[in-house]
Scaffold this active site. Structure first.
Site, PDB file in Angstrom:
ATOM      1  N   ARG A 185      10.119   1.625 -10.770  1.00 16.31           N
ATOM      2  CA  ARG A 185       8.867   2.106 -10.155  1.00 16.31           C
ATOM      3  C   ARG A 185       8.202   3.172 -11.033  1.00 16.31           C
ATOM      4  O   ARG A 185       7.674   4.167 -10.528  1.00 16.31           O
ATOM      5  CB  ARG A 185       9.115   2.676  -8.746  1.00 16.31           C
ATOM      6  CG  ARG A 185       9.661   1.695  -7.753  1.00 16.31           C
ATOM      7  CD  ARG A 185       8.652   0.597  -7.409  1.00 16.31           C
ATOM      8  NE  ARG A 185       9.228  -0.324  -6.469  1.00 16.31           N
ATOM      9  CZ  ARG A 185      10.012  -1.351  -6.827  1.00 16.31           C
ATOM     10  NH1 ARG A 185      10.272  -1.586  -8.101  1.00 16.31           N
ATOM     11  NH2 ARG A 185      10.504  -2.157  -5.915  1.00 16.31           N
TER      12      ARG A 185
ATOM     13  N   SER B 158       6.839   0.600   1.055  1.00 19.64           N
ATOM     14  CA  SER B 158       7.932   1.585   0.972  1.00 19.64           C
ATOM     15  C   SER B 158       7.364   2.940   0.583  1.00 19.64           C
ATOM     16  O   SER B 158       6.720   3.057  -0.456  1.00 19.64           O
ATOM     17  CB  SER B 158       8.934   1.177  -0.099  1.00 19.64           C
ATOM     18  OG  SER B 158       9.442  -0.084   0.201  1.00 19.64           O
TER      19      SER B 158
ATOM     20  N   GLU C 176       7.396   7.163  -3.354  1.00 22.33           N
ATOM     21  CA  GLU C 176       6.922   6.046  -4.198  1.00 22.33           C
ATOM     22  C   GLU C 176       5.383   6.024  -4.187  1.00 22.33           C
ATOM     23  O   GLU C 176       4.736   5.655  -5.158  1.00 22.33           O
ATOM     24  CB  GLU C 176       7.483   4.721  -3.653  1.00 22.33           C
ATOM     25  CG  GLU C 176       7.035   3.516  -4.452  1.00 22.33           C
ATOM     26  CD  GLU C 176       7.735   2.219  -4.042  1.00 22.33           C
ATOM     27  OE1 GLU C 176       8.956   2.225  -3.827  1.00 22.33           O
ATOM     28  OE2 GLU C 176       7.024   1.204  -3.950  1.00 22.33           O
TER      29      GLU C 176
HETATM   30  C1  LIG Z   1       2.858  -3.902   3.080  1.00 24.48           C
HETATM   31  C2  LIG Z   1       3.101  -3.422   1.664  1.00 24.48           C
HETATM   32  C3  LIG Z   1       4.152  -3.937   0.938  1.00 24.48           C
HETATM   33  C4  LIG Z   1       4.400  -3.515  -0.376  1.00 24.48           C
HETATM   34  N1  LIG Z   1       5.445  -4.048  -1.064  1.00 24.48           N
HETATM   35  C5  LIG Z   1       5.693  -3.661  -2.324  1.00 24.48           C
HETATM   36  C6  LIG Z   1       6.789  -4.220  -3.057  1.00 24.48           C
HETATM   37  O1  LIG Z   1       7.509  -5.093  -2.573  1.00 24.48           O
HETATM   38  N2  LIG Z   1       7.001  -3.778  -4.316  1.00 24.48           N
HETATM   39  C7  LIG Z   1       6.207  -2.832  -4.910  1.00 24.48           C
HETATM   40  O2  LIG Z   1       6.472  -2.488  -6.056  1.00 24.48           O
HETATM   41  N3  LIG Z   1       5.162  -2.302  -4.240  1.00 24.48           N
HETATM   42  C8  LIG Z   1       4.886  -2.680  -2.981  1.00 24.48           C
HETATM   43  N4  LIG Z   1       3.833  -2.126  -2.290  1.00 24.48           N
HETATM   44  C9  LIG Z   1       3.014  -1.094  -2.931  1.00 24.48           C
HETATM   45  C10 LIG Z   1       1.704  -1.603  -3.580  1.00 24.48           C
HETATM   46  O3  LIG Z   1       1.293  -2.804  -3.003  1.00 24.48           O
HETATM   47  C11 LIG Z   1       1.847  -1.790  -5.094  1.00 24.48           C
HETATM   48  O4  LIG Z   1       2.233  -0.587  -5.699  1.00 24.48           O
HETATM   49  C12 LIG Z   1       0.550  -2.303  -5.720  1.00 24.48           C
HETATM   50  O5  LIG Z   1       0.745  -2.599  -7.084  1.00 24.48           O
HETATM   51  C13 LIG Z   1      -0.588  -1.298  -5.600  1.00 24.48           C
HETATM   52  O6  LIG Z   1      -1.764  -1.963  -6.019  1.00 24.48           O
HETATM   53  P1  LIG Z   1      -3.188  -1.400  -5.648  1.00 24.48           P
HETATM   54  O7  LIG Z   1      -4.184  -2.181  -6.427  1.00 24.48           O
HETATM   55  O8  LIG Z   1      -3.357  -1.382  -4.186  1.00 24.48           O
HETATM   56  O9  LIG Z   1      -3.073   0.077  -6.233  1.00 24.48           O
HETATM   57  P2  LIG Z   1      -3.819   1.384  -5.704  1.00 24.48           P
HETATM   58  O10 LIG Z   1      -3.167   1.848  -4.449  1.00 24.48           O
HETATM   59  O11 LIG Z   1      -5.269   1.177  -5.686  1.00 24.48           O
HETATM   60  O12 LIG Z   1      -3.443   2.399  -6.866  1.00 24.48           O
HETATM   61  C14 LIG Z   1      -2.114   2.804  -7.058  1.00 24.48           C
HETATM   62  C15 LIG Z   1      -2.048   3.735  -8.280  1.00 24.48           C
HETATM   63  O13 LIG Z   1      -2.392   3.009  -9.447  1.00 24.48           O
HETATM   64  C16 LIG Z   1      -3.545   3.569 -10.064  1.00 24.48           C
HETATM   65  N5  LIG Z   1      -4.365   2.428 -10.533  1.00 24.48           N
HETATM   66  C17 LIG Z   1      -4.771   1.360  -9.792  1.00 24.48           C
HETATM   67  N6  LIG Z   1      -5.449   0.493 -10.579  1.00 24.48           N
HETATM   68  C18 LIG Z   1      -5.495   1.050 -11.816  1.00 24.48           C
HETATM   69  C19 LIG Z   1      -6.069   0.653 -13.055  1.00 24.48           C
HETATM   70  N7  LIG Z   1      -6.741  -0.502 -13.179  1.00 24.48           N
HETATM   71  N8  LIG Z   1      -5.928   1.481 -14.121  1.00 24.48           N
HETATM   72  C20 LIG Z   1      -5.252   2.648 -14.014  1.00 24.48           C
HETATM   73  N9  LIG Z   1      -4.688   3.076 -12.861  1.00 24.48           N
HETATM   74  C21 LIG Z   1      -4.809   2.289 -11.783  1.00 24.48           C
HETATM   75  C22 LIG Z   1      -4.241   4.374  -8.982  1.00 24.48           C
HETATM   76  O14 LIG Z   1      -5.032   5.397  -9.535  1.00 24.48           O
HETATM   77  C23 LIG Z   1      -3.046   4.888  -8.200  1.00 24.48           C
HETATM   78  O15 LIG Z   1      -2.480   6.009  -8.854  1.00 24.48           O
HETATM   79  C24 LIG Z   1       3.566  -2.547  -0.971  1.00 24.48           C
HETATM   80  C25 LIG Z   1       2.480  -2.019  -0.241  1.00 24.48           C
HETATM   81  C26 LIG Z   1       2.249  -2.466   1.060  1.00 24.48           C
HETATM   82  C27 LIG Z   1       1.075  -1.909   1.818  1.00 24.48           C
END
Ligand SMILES: Cc1cc2nc3c(=O)[nH]c(=O)nc-3n(C[C@H](O)[C@H](O)[C@H](O)COP(=O)(O)OP(=O)(O)OC[C@H]3O[C@@H](n4cnc5c(N)ncnc54)[C@H](O)[C@@H]3O)c2cc1C
Length: 338
Positions: free
Chosen positions: A163, A238, A334
């Site tokens: 992570r 998580s 996380e």
């Molecule tokens: C129901 C649920 C289940 C999940 N299950 C998992 C799982 O099984 N495994 C897991 O690893 N995660 C899981 N997650 C967490 C999450 O989905 C992941 O971390 C996902 O990759 C986040 O993507 P996002 O586009 O929503 O990121 P955001 O929430 O929009 O951003 C997360 C971080 O990344 C940065 N960021 C986003 N895009 C960029 C970019 N293009 N350039 C630079 N920085 C950027 C943001 O500034 C922030 O710091 C889960 C979340 C939920 C709600």
């Protein structure tokens, strides 16, 4: 690009908390980044949001928020046994995985149904059901907001960990991911079946020789049965990482709790199941005000509506200190706290 002033971020985070930013700006093209750079935009504070599924908004943000909506997919190489495919950072992660599964490109199927966008997948090196995205990433294309240039980072450059990657560290916050390239198999898929309930789910469906689509469907079914859907109940998946502890810390906790759930890493370190710690400490299903701990999955903190982000962060800290007191183990967040 049309920036919106004093915009609400409520619909851009899966917890569903309301917080404002000074400007909200949607980028749909790499040239948008060059224009913003030329205007001096990046000299002021900014943050990037993809799907908002890994952030907790605890206050208004006085800087600008960039909504990354860089779309597209293109092939880099197509060999007999594998393919290298690039996807724009704004592409929806699950749809990207489904696209690969549909074309019988193997490697991402265990990561089905993770919310968010492609661009965030390398940030915390998303992982699920025995696969981490770092195992499939070839390169990550970024825009360096300090130099105004696009740079291609190799897998090694990203220094992926559990992570973790360089992108999570303050000295690399100047990098915006614009696309990610994955190496995917076309034949001889390396199926990962020995994690969680995948085998059980496949057996339940009567599948003995699974294809990558079967694995994807099994993962989707398991996740739907265990995890709350953010569209129905605000959450960020998580909330805590599984803590990696040294042997002395682990042995001390194990002496008190012989049934402690863990995954050996090497001779000096052990990864402990954070969900087990939180559940054993009695937090599962706990409710306080507008927030709580999910009734089926103790790792997931939930927002029932009309609450504030601080309620989640204060509950998370309460859990953290209770776990430390009971097990001598420190839980790390996380989710990114903003
Ligand atoms: C129901 C649920 C289940 C999940 N299950 C998992 C799982 O099984 N495994 C897991 O690893 N995660 C899981 N997650 C967490 C999450 O989905 C992941 O971390 C996902 O990759 C986040 O993507 P996002 O586009 O929503 O990121 P955001 O929430 O929009 O951003 C997360 C971080 O990344 C940065 N960021 C986003 N895009 C960029 C970019 N293009 N350039 C630079 N920085 C950027 C943001 O500034 C922030 O710091 C889960 C979340 C939920 C709600």
């Amino acid at each position: 690009m049309n920036p919106i002033k004093n915009a609400s971020l409520k619909k851009y985070n899966t917890f569903g908390f309301d917080a404002q930013c000074s400007h909200l700006i949607e980028i749909t093209n790499e040239t948008d980044l060059l224009e913003l750079y030329a205007e001096g935009f990046f000299e002021n504070p900014f943050r990037v949001i993809g799907g908002g599924s890994n952030i907790l908004l605890t206050r208004n943000y006085s800087g600008a928020i960039i909504l990354n909506r860089l779309m597209g997919q293109w092939m880099e190489t197509d060999e007999q046994d594998h393919i290298e495919m690039s996807f724009g950072a704004g592409e929806n992660w699950h749809q990207t995985v489904q696209h690969c599964v549909k074309h019988n490109w193997g490697g991402l199927e265990n990561l089905s149904l993770i919310p968010g966008c492609v661009g965030a997948s390398p940030i915390q090196n998303i992982g699920a059901y025995g696969v981490e995205v770092k195992d499939r990433i070839v390169t990550v294309r970024v825009f360096d907001t300090t130099s105004g240039e696009f740079v291609i980072l190799s897998n090694e450059d990203c220094r992926f960990g559990y992570r973790d990657s360089i992108f999570k560290h303050p000295e690399y916050k100047n990098l915006i991911v614009t696309s990610v390239t994955f190496r995917l198999t076309k034949i001889n898929h390396e199926l990962k079946l020995n994690y969680g309930d995948i085998q059980t789910e496949l057996a339940k469906q009567g599948i003995t020789e699974p294809k990558i689509s079967d694995i994807s469907n099994a993962v989707i079914a398991i996740r739907r049965s265990k995890l709350p859907d953010p569209a129905v109940l605000g959450n960020s998946g998580s909330f805590f990482k599984n803590p990696v502890v040294d042997m002395d810390t682990f042995k001390a906790a194990q002496a008190k709790y012989p049934e402690i759930k863990f995954f050996p890493i090497d001779e000096t370190q052990v990864k402990v199941a954070a969900g087990w710690l939180i559940e054993t400490a009695g937090w599962k299903g706990f409710k306080k005000g507008h927030v709580g701990v999910h009734e089926k999955q103790a790792l997931v903190l939930v927002h029932f509506g009309n609450g504030k982000g601080e309620e989640i962060s204060s509950l998370a800290r309460e859990i953290q200190s209770d776990i430390h007191e009971k097990f001598g183990i420190v839980l790390e967040f996380e989710v990114n706290i903003w």
